[in-house]
Write a protein that holds these residues in place. Structure first.
Motif, short mmCIF file in Angstrom:
data_model
loop_
_atom_site.label_atom_id
_atom_site.label_comp_id
_atom_site.label_asym_id
_atom_site.label_seq_id
_atom_site.Cartn_x
_atom_site.Cartn_y
_atom_site.Cartn_z
N HIS A 148 0.99 -1.09 -0.01
CA HIS A 148 -0.01 0.27 0.05
C HIS A 148 0.94 1.47 -0.06
O HIS A 148 0.94 1.30 1.23
CB HIS A 148 -1.07 0.22 1.19
CG HIS A 148 -1.80 0.75 1.67
ND1 HIS A 148 -2.81 1.43 0.11
CD2 HIS A 148 -2.09 1.91 2.21
CE1 HIS A 148 -3.14 2.39 0.51
NE2 HIS A 148 -3.46 2.75 1.82
N GLU A 156 2.71 0.66 4.39
CA GLU A 156 2.99 -0.78 4.99
C GLU A 156 2.50 -1.77 3.76
O GLU A 156 2.18 -1.49 2.54
CB GLU A 156 1.96 -1.07 5.66
CG GLU A 156 2.14 -2.11 7.03
CD GLU A 156 1.51 -2.59 7.98
OE1 GLU A 156 1.49 -3.25 8.45
OE2 GLU A 156 0.02 -1.91 8.08
N GLU A 157 3.67 -2.66 3.96
CA GLU A 157 3.63 -3.53 2.95
C GLU A 157 3.88 -5.32 3.21
O GLU A 157 3.95 -5.27 4.89
CB GLU A 157 5.26 -3.67 2.38
CG GLU A 157 5.09 -4.78 0.94
CD GLU A 157 6.71 -5.05 0.09
OE1 GLU A 157 7.30 -5.93 0.36
OE2 GLU A 157 6.91 -3.50 -0.07
N ILE A 158 3.06 -6.37 2.46
CA ILE A 158 2.90 -7.57 3.39
C ILE A 158 3.32 -8.95 2.09
O ILE A 158 2.81 -8.48 0.78
CB ILE A 158 1.78 -7.83 3.88
CG1 ILE A 158 1.79 -9.08 5.14
CG2 ILE A 158 0.55 -7.78 3.26
CD1 ILE A 158 0.51 -9.50 5.94
N LEU A 188 -3.82 -3.22 5.43
CA LEU A 188 -2.47 -2.00 5.50
C LEU A 188 -2.80 -0.61 5.52
O LEU A 188 -4.03 0.08 5.45
CB LEU A 188 -2.38 -2.17 4.24
CG LEU A 188 -2.13 -3.41 3.64
CD1 LEU A 188 -2.00 -4.13 2.52
CD2 LEU A 188 -0.82 -4.23 4.54
N LEU A 189 -1.42 -0.07 6.43
CA LEU A 189 -1.52 1.40 6.18
C LEU A 189 -0.72 2.09 5.74
O LEU A 189 -0.03 1.02 4.72
CB LEU A 189 -0.72 1.49 7.78
CG LEU A 189 -1.55 0.86 8.76
CD1 LEU A 189 -1.11 1.71 10.01
CD2 LEU A 189 -2.17 1.89 9.19
N ALA A 207 -6.02 4.34 4.76
CA ALA A 207 -5.63 3.42 5.28
C ALA A 207 -6.48 1.83 4.73
O ALA A 207 -7.64 2.37 3.91
CB ALA A 207 -5.74 2.34 6.81
#
Length: 73
Positions: A1, A37-39, A33-34, A6
């Motif tokens: 993101h 932020e990455e996941i 996800l903020l 968010a």
């Protein structure tokens, strides 16, 4: 993101028609996800040839879109 507000309840789902054989198994498929932020989420495809794999990405304030391996590159 990368930016913006968010992105709560981002989901990754099997994007193929429901009557297709096989399924996708995710290590997690609903995340928040903020900005910035990455996941990384991993998927295991059972009984689905690579050419037929489709992922539906959606979320509370995320426009739904279907991803393929070609669109991810």
């Amino acid at each position: 993101h990368e930016d913006g507000p968010a992105a709560p309840f981002v989901r990754l789902l099997d994007g193929r028609p429901a009557d297709r054989p096989g399924w996708a198994r995710w290590d997690d498929n609903a995340v928040d996800l903020l900005p910035g932020e990455e996941i990384v989420l991993r998927c295991r495809w059972d009984g689905v040839p690579p050419a037929e794999r489709r992922v539906l990405l959606d979320g509370w304030n995320v426009p739904a879109r279907v991803l393929t391996e070609a669109s991810a590159c």
